[in-house]
Design a protein around this motif. Structure first.
Motif, short mmCIF file in Angstrom:
data_model
loop_
_atom_site.label_atom_id
_atom_site.label_comp_id
_atom_site.label_asym_id
_atom_site.label_seq_id
_atom_site.Cartn_x
_atom_site.Cartn_y
_atom_site.Cartn_z
N LEU A 89 0.83 -1.21 0.00
CA LEU A 89 0.00 0.00 0.00
C LEU A 89 0.87 1.26 0.00
O LEU A 89 0.53 2.25 -0.65
N LYS A 90 2.00 1.21 0.69
CA LYS A 90 2.93 2.35 0.68
C LYS A 90 3.49 2.55 -0.72
O LYS A 90 3.60 3.68 -1.21
N LEU A 91 3.83 1.46 -1.37
CA LEU A 91 4.36 1.52 -2.73
C LEU A 91 3.30 2.14 -3.67
O LEU A 91 3.62 2.94 -4.54
N SER A 92 2.04 1.79 -3.45
CA SER A 92 0.97 2.35 -4.25
C SER A 92 0.84 3.85 -4.04
O SER A 92 0.62 4.61 -4.98
N LYS A 93 1.02 4.30 -2.81
CA LYS A 93 0.98 5.74 -2.50
C LYS A 93 2.14 6.45 -3.19
O LYS A 93 1.96 7.52 -3.79
N ILE A 94 3.32 5.86 -3.15
CA ILE A 94 4.49 6.44 -3.82
C ILE A 94 4.23 6.53 -5.32
O ILE A 94 4.49 7.56 -5.96
N PHE A 95 3.66 5.48 -5.88
CA PHE A 95 3.36 5.46 -7.32
C PHE A 95 2.34 6.55 -7.66
O PHE A 95 2.49 7.27 -8.64
N SER A 96 1.31 6.67 -6.84
CA SER A 96 0.29 7.69 -7.06
C SER A 96 0.90 9.09 -7.03
O SER A 96 0.60 9.93 -7.89
N ASP A 97 1.76 9.35 -6.05
CA ASP A 97 2.43 10.65 -5.97
C ASP A 97 3.29 10.89 -7.21
O ASP A 97 3.29 11.99 -7.77
N MET A 98 3.99 9.86 -7.66
CA MET A 98 4.82 9.98 -8.85
C MET A 98 3.96 10.31 -10.07
O MET A 98 4.31 11.17 -10.88
#
Length: 146
Positions: A89-98
């Motif tokens: 889920l953290k990786l998904s947040k990072i991807f969304s921010d990117m």
């Protein structure tokens, strides 16, 4: 490396995942199944994941869509396998921010996923890139609620 060479490298990575998708298929063993689509362009995905003891042990996808959508699904399934739910889920947040062109945490090695950062320059394609990630978030959130 020049910006042009980097763009070409990223395009090659995206096309490799599109032409040779990793984790294509369906898990049949009682896994989570999430179906999502992007009505604006017709991309659709069926994501299946196996979660055991708080860890995503396997993930596969089926679907149809553009090279951005299907490449992102391939990269995402590779990235989350073996990760704790919280990490995925953290990786998904990072991807969304990117994808939104925001500054993002870079304490996690994004690997091939970094090739998609140029998509943020094309707002109409962001939904293509994030479709699989939204499916993963939905599935993991549903799993946590059970």
């Amino acid at each position: 490396m020049s910006s042009n060479n980097l763009d070409n490298l990223y395009r090659q990575v995206i096309m490799d995942h599109y032409k040779n998708p990793r984790n294509r298929g369906v898990l049949e063993d009682g896994s989570l199944t999430i179906n999502m689509n992007n009505p604006t362009c017709g991309d659709r995905i069926q994501l299946t994941m196996k979660v055991e003891d708080g860890t995503v042990t396997n993930a596969r996808f089926e679907g149809e869509g553009c090279s951005i959508s299907m490449s992102s699904a391939s990269m995402m399934t590779q990235a989350i396998k073996g990760r704790k739910v919280e990490e995925a889920l953290k990786l998904s947040k990072i991807f969304s921010d990117m994808m939104q062109g925001k500054a993002y945490e870079d304490d996690i090695d994004l690997g091939d996923i970094e090739a998609l950062q140029g998509v943020s320059k094309f707002p109409a394609r962001i939904k293509c890139a994030t479709l699989a990630w939204k499916a993963m978030e939905k599935g993991l959130q549903e799993e946590e609620q059970q």
